[in-house]
Design an enzyme around this catalytic site. Sequence first.
Site, PDB file in Angstrom:
ATOM      1  N   PHE A 105      -4.977  58.676 -15.631  1.00 48.53           N
ATOM      2  CA  PHE A 105      -6.045  58.300 -14.703  1.00 48.53           C
ATOM      3  C   PHE A 105      -6.096  59.239 -13.512  1.00 48.53           C
ATOM      4  CE2 PHE A 105      -4.959  54.319 -16.797  1.00 48.53           C
ATOM      5  CZ  PHE A 105      -6.198  53.724 -17.014  1.00 48.53           C
ATOM      6  N   ASP A 106      -7.310  59.668 -13.182  1.00 50.24           N
ATOM      7  CA  ASP A 106      -7.542  60.216 -11.858  1.00 50.24           C
ATOM      8  C   ASP A 106      -7.343  59.038 -10.888  1.00 50.24           C
ATOM      9  OD1 ASP A 106      -8.562  62.014  -9.815  1.00 50.24           O
ATOM     10  OD2 ASP A 106     -10.354  60.758  -9.858  1.00 50.24           O
ATOM     11  N   PHE A 107      -7.224  59.316  -9.599  1.00 45.44           N
ATOM     12  CA  PHE A 107      -6.967  58.210  -8.678  1.00 45.44           C
ATOM     13  C   PHE A 107      -8.183  57.875  -7.807  1.00 45.44           C
ATOM     14  CE2 PHE A 107      -4.951  56.024  -5.063  1.00 45.44           C
ATOM     15  CZ  PHE A 107      -4.435  54.962  -5.788  1.00 45.44           C
TER      16      PHE A 107
END
Length: 212
Positions: A8-10
């Site tokens: 996941f990107d944040f």
Amino acid sequence: MMVKALLFDFDGTLLDTNELIIQTFMHVLEEKFPGQYSPKDCIKFIGPSLRQSFTEIAPDMVDELVASYRKWNIEHHDELVTQYDGVVSTLQQLHAQGIRLAIVSTKRVDMIERGLKVLGVGHLFEHIIGFDSVQHVKPHPEPILLALEKLQVAKEDVIMIGDNSHDIEAGHNAGVKTAGVAWTFKGEDYLKQFSPTYMLDNMTDLLTIVKG
């Protein structure tokens, strides 16, 4: 397809930091370049690393601008970030199903950890790959390849999920499947042009996708 791990990107994917990012950029830019930038101008700075954005704005002031940004951002972080619908419960369910989770972001690790604390999900993630974990940030494949190495999973068993072109392009460059999020600040159509494997209308869509 068997999904074993999700990357996941944040910012803008798990935690809504858009207001925080825009307000921080406006604070820094208004101080140095009064009247030259609007909040709308700052939207394009969501996604790239701070150094990339400030190099574009003022190449001779990058260190100073980054320091100013980080100071204000840290001071206002917790009051300006908010949760996206369904994120926490979905992450909990994925983890309970044995799906391995990691974060691949252009943000510094300590700030990702702070955001995870706000969400209360830090314990669900095995690895955090941040700006300070790699030589090259997304869209370069290095951060994703490092995550795969740490998780010891094959490319075909992984999906990279994000709200920005950098996330999807990095996934393509690393040879993994990708998922764009419809709640991206830049709009769903913007993200579709980078041809993600999946488009998530809600984080809960992942629960179906991982079942194959």
